[in-house]
Design a protein around this motif. Structure first.
Motif, PDB file in Angstrom:
ATOM      1  N   THR A   1       0.771  -1.200   0.106  1.00  0.00           N
ATOM      2  CA  THR A   1       0.048  -0.068   0.043  1.00  0.00           C
ATOM      3  C   THR A   1       0.732   1.368   0.123  1.00  0.00           C
ATOM      4  O   THR A   1       0.543   2.268  -0.702  1.00  0.00           O
ATOM      5  CB  THR A   1      -0.956   0.182   1.240  1.00  0.00           C
ATOM      6  OG1 THR A   1      -1.875  -1.031   1.000  1.00  0.00           O
ATOM      7  CG2 THR A   1      -1.993   1.061   1.181  1.00  0.00           C
ATOM      8  N   ASP A   2       1.850   1.227   0.536  1.00  0.00           N
ATOM      9  CA  ASP A   2       2.696   2.317   0.646  1.00  0.00           C
ATOM     10  C   ASP A   2       3.922   2.173  -0.309  1.00  0.00           C
ATOM     11  O   ASP A   2       5.087   2.158  -0.161  1.00  0.00           O
ATOM     12  CB  ASP A   2       3.656   2.449   1.912  1.00  0.00           C
ATOM     13  CG  ASP A   2       4.410   3.573   2.439  1.00  0.00           C
ATOM     14  OD1 ASP A   2       4.012   4.658   1.474  1.00  0.00           O
ATOM     15  OD2 ASP A   2       5.316   3.549   3.149  1.00  0.00           O
ATOM     16  N   ARG A   3       3.515   2.400  -1.637  1.00  0.00           N
ATOM     17  CA  ARG A   3       4.173   2.282  -2.921  1.00  0.00           C
ATOM     18  C   ARG A   3       3.952   3.686  -3.479  1.00  0.00           C
ATOM     19  O   ARG A   3       3.520   4.329  -3.537  1.00  0.00           O
ATOM     20  CB  ARG A   3       4.095   0.865  -3.510  1.00  0.00           C
ATOM     21  CG  ARG A   3       4.519   0.041  -2.637  1.00  0.00           C
ATOM     22  CD  ARG A   3       4.138  -1.416  -3.585  1.00  0.00           C
ATOM     23  NE  ARG A   3       5.193  -1.468  -4.771  1.00  0.00           N
ATOM     24  CZ  ARG A   3       6.395  -2.005  -4.697  1.00  0.00           C
ATOM     25  NH1 ARG A   3       6.924  -2.429  -3.747  1.00  0.00           N
ATOM     26  NH2 ARG A   3       7.311  -1.876  -5.896  1.00  0.00           N
ATOM     27  N   ASP A   4       4.905   3.547  -4.877  1.00  0.00           N
ATOM     28  CA  ASP A   4       4.556   4.696  -5.952  1.00  0.00           C
ATOM     29  C   ASP A   4       3.086   4.697  -6.279  1.00  0.00           C
ATOM     30  O   ASP A   4       2.466   3.804  -6.340  1.00  0.00           O
ATOM     31  CB  ASP A   4       5.539   4.303  -6.924  1.00  0.00           C
ATOM     32  CG  ASP A   4       5.450   5.207  -8.285  1.00  0.00           C
ATOM     33  OD1 ASP A   4       4.588   6.061  -8.322  1.00  0.00           O
ATOM     34  OD2 ASP A   4       6.404   5.331  -8.755  1.00  0.00           O
ATOM     35  N   PRO A   5       2.462   5.996  -6.200  1.00  0.00           N
ATOM     36  CA  PRO A   5       1.260   6.149  -6.608  1.00  0.00           C
ATOM     37  C   PRO A   5       0.844   5.732  -8.090  1.00  0.00           C
ATOM     38  O   PRO A   5      -0.166   5.399  -8.318  1.00  0.00           O
ATOM     39  CB  PRO A   5       1.055   7.687  -6.502  1.00  0.00           C
ATOM     40  CG  PRO A   5       1.984   8.083  -5.427  1.00  0.00           C
ATOM     41  CD  PRO A   5       3.268   7.253  -5.721  1.00  0.00           C
ATOM     42  N   SER A   6       1.956   5.588  -8.876  1.00  0.00           N
ATOM     43  CA  SER A   6       1.431   5.175 -10.314  1.00  0.00           C
ATOM     44  C   SER A   6       1.268   3.817 -10.121  1.00  0.00           C
ATOM     45  O   SER A   6       0.427   3.266 -11.277  1.00  0.00           O
ATOM     46  CB  SER A   6       2.859   5.269 -11.075  1.00  0.00           C
ATOM     47  OG  SER A   6       3.846   4.385 -10.818  1.00  0.00           O
ATOM     48  N   GLU A   7       1.412   2.960  -9.332  1.00  0.00           N
ATOM     49  CA  GLU A   7       0.914   1.650  -8.966  1.00  0.00           C
ATOM     50  C   GLU A   7      -0.313   1.546  -8.421  1.00  0.00           C
ATOM     51  O   GLU A   7      -0.577   1.290  -7.322  1.00  0.00           O
ATOM     52  CB  GLU A   7       2.119   0.779  -8.176  1.00  0.00           C
ATOM     53  CG  GLU A   7       3.524   0.739  -8.716  1.00  0.00           C
ATOM     54  CD  GLU A   7       4.389   0.031  -8.035  1.00  0.00           C
ATOM     55  OE1 GLU A   7       5.480  -0.359  -8.428  1.00  0.00           O
ATOM     56  OE2 GLU A   7       4.158   0.026  -6.597  1.00  0.00           O
ATOM     57  N   ASP A   8      -1.349   2.028  -9.295  1.00  0.00           N
ATOM     58  CA  ASP A   8      -2.611   2.611  -8.785  1.00  0.00           C
ATOM     59  C   ASP A   8      -3.524   1.660  -7.757  1.00  0.00           C
ATOM     60  O   ASP A   8      -3.917   2.057  -6.756  1.00  0.00           O
ATOM     61  CB  ASP A   8      -3.502   3.178  -9.915  1.00  0.00           C
ATOM     62  CG  ASP A   8      -3.464   2.175 -11.294  1.00  0.00           C
ATOM     63  OD1 ASP A   8      -2.840   0.906 -10.916  1.00  0.00           O
ATOM     64  OD2 ASP A   8      -3.850   2.494 -12.244  1.00  0.00           O
TER      65      ASP A   8
END
Length: 562
Positions: free
Chosen positions: A176-183
């Motif tokens: 969940t706490d990852r790059d926002p592009s990994e939508d």
């Protein structure tokens, strides 16, 4: 005063730590071993209702989409090896394909270098999914129960939810706490309150339930046509992907003949190309037969050296020759699988020093990563070994919130730079270059070992390129060292893949003395936490008893039988 240990005490210590914790499950009528006990139970329930191994495999696979989303999938692809009760064996290839708009240089910039890791990240890395097509094809030809009945448990699991485990929760926090592009990952594990579902609470997946319901109603067409296909195309267009409805409609799974080998009277059946696993496994087992491996003490310096050198040779041949058979009709499979070839390879193996891996010469001097596997047997003796994947853990970590599943990043399994093979492990040989509708080379190694025409060992594993070697060593442990299946699964594993030229070994499971001796022979050794997450079943014909074991590395995995 410091404690001292005798040589015998030290030997017993390393014998003890050479195995992780282990346990077995027994059954007389049928068994499923998978990466999640809920999915295993779903499969066994289908067997109890009169379903066969194919039916149980379909139900288990869809259940794993819900309970094991890091690898269980409808957004990826894989392979089935199926041994029928009459002893005949077939396979189903539902490996992902490159989209119609793909090209050999699609991941390169103007300087011929890989651009922004695009073969692994972003929607260009997504291959056309094959899982639904493969499961549907296998069921239509060999299943007994209605398709809708097999998909129903997964629909119910997604709709009503299941209890969040600690293992899945820990992954949820990381993802969940990852790059926002990994939508899709931003909200994937969250409940209606916007918070990650905690262990002990119920996790529901309504969007996935809707998608699965469409597949339940319409079979293959529920994924490759209709509103699901339209949403896949719309999502791809909006986010830089190239997969279209035309790609989805054209996708077909393929039934293929297995590759076959023998070892000391046992018959080994595994997956042919585009999987490289079966060819490499049989080539290495042939080398072990030449070496009379049972006479070599398990986990000794000689054992590790011999196994690593076999791996080195098989992976060099893999890199040079193997790819999608529909694009490479002249692959020398008969030669690679032959005992004569193994004999010539063995003659070049020096038991006193390591060979050299030369990226310029492939095997001539010698003469991904998350996937999941499950094994199934039924009361009639039908057996399934199935491995399927998203490539990396949670694949490309992207997907439509309207569909509720995650896409693969399997395009990274193609050779990304034509003609460029490097000492770091990048391969550039022609058989596995990108081409439209081509299936990328795989390391998945679903395997069935037979004795007297009946399944004796059903085995497979996730682990990217390490899959081949963890399955190889487990088969070797059972057939050459007479280990029971749980001990064979948990025993120390190593991995060598030709390039980079190193032996990976499981930390704390290899003797320091052995490590030092191997280094003196010229090997480079690198520790790792764990190799493989194996799921296996053996059959004792004298007792008419199935024995199943799930790798302790799988936090939620388990065997279920009846």
């Amino acid at each position: 005063m410091k404690p001292t240990f005798t040589t015998l005490q030290i030997a017993f210590l390393f014998l003890f730590i050479s195995f992780k914790s282990f346990s077995q499950t027994y059954a007389e009528n049928g068994m499923v071993v998978s990466d999640h006990v809920i999915a295993s139970q779903v499969g066994v329930d289908i067997l109890k209702k009169g379903g066969n191994a194919i039916d149980a495999a379909v139900a288990t696979a869809f259940a794993l989409e819900v309970t094991h989303p890091e690898a269980g999938n409808i957004g990826g692809g894989g392979f089935i090896v199926f041994m029928k009760s009459d002893g005949n064996v077939t396979t189903f290839d539902f490996r992902e394909k490159a989209p119609l708009a793909a090209s050999p240089t699609m991941f390169l910039d103007e300087n011929g270098k890989i651009k922004d890791n695009s073969n692994h990240q972003g929607l260009l890395a997504v291959g056309v999914p094959g899982t639904v097509a493969g499961l549907y094809q296998a069921h239509q030809k060999y299943g007994k129960l209605p398709w809708a009945d097999l998909v129903k448990p997964a629909v119910e699991l997604a709709k009503k939810g299941f209890t969040m485990s600690w293992g899945l929760y820990n992954a949820a926090v990381r993802m969940t706490d990852r790059d926002p592009s990994e939508d899709i990952m931003q909200n994937y594990f969250k409940g209606k309150d916007g918070k990650i579902v905690k262990p002990g609470e119920t996790w529901k997946q309504p969007a996935l339930a809707k998608t699965l319901k469409e597949i339940q109603k319409h079979g293959r067409n529920g994924f490759y046509k209709g509103w699901v296909a339209q949403e896949i195309e719309d999502y791809m267009k909006a986010n830089g992907g190239i997969i279209t409805k035309a790609d989805l409609e054209k996708y077909e799974a393929v039934e293929r003949e297995p590759v076959k080998g023998t070892f000391n009277g046992y018959e080994i059946y595994s997956m042919p190309p585009p999987s490289s696993g079966g060819v490499a496994l049989i080539e290495m087992m042939n080398l072990m037969e030449q070496a009379n491996i049972a006479k070599v003490e398990f986990n000794s310096t000689a054992y590790v050296h011999l196994v690593a050198e076999a791996m080195r040779r098989a992976f060099a041949d893999r890199a040079e020759h193997l790819g999608d058979p529909d694009f490479n009709p002249d692959m020398p499979l008969d030669r690679l699988l032959s005992k004569e070839f193994a004999k010539k390879r063995f003659e070049t193996l020096d038991m006193t020093k390591a060979s050299i891996s030369d990226p310029a010469q492939f095997g001539h001097p010698y003469g991904g990563d998350n996937t999941t596997h499950f094994s199934v047997v039924d009361k009639d003796g039908n057996a399934i070994s199935m491995t399927y994947t998203l490539e990396n853990s949670y694949g490309v970590k992207m997907g439509s919130d309207k569909l509720g599943f995650i896409f693969n990043n399997e395009m990274g399994d193609f050779n990304p730079v034509p003609g460029e093979t490097t000492a770091t492990g990048q391969i550039g040989s022609n058989p596995n270059l990108v081409a439209p509708e081509k299936r990328m080379l795989s390391s998945m190694t679903p395997t069935i070992v037979a004795k007297d025409g009946k399944p004796y060992l059903v085995i497979g594993s996730p682990g990217g390129r390490t899959i081949i070697n963890t399955v190889f060593q487990t088969v070797l442990n059972v057939l050459a060292y007479d280990m029971r299946v749980d001990r064979a699964i948990e025993a120390m594993k190593i991995h060598h893949q030709w390039l980079p030229d190193r032996i990976l070994y499981e930390r704390n499971l290899l003797s320091p003395d052995t490590r030092e001796a191997l280094e003196k022979m010229g090997h480079t050794l690198t520790p790792t936490t764990n190799l493989g997450v194996l799921m296996g079943i053996t059959y004792d014909a004298s007792k008419k008893l199935y024995t199943g074991a799930a790798d302790s590395s799988s936090e939620d995995g388990g065997a279920r039988g009846y």
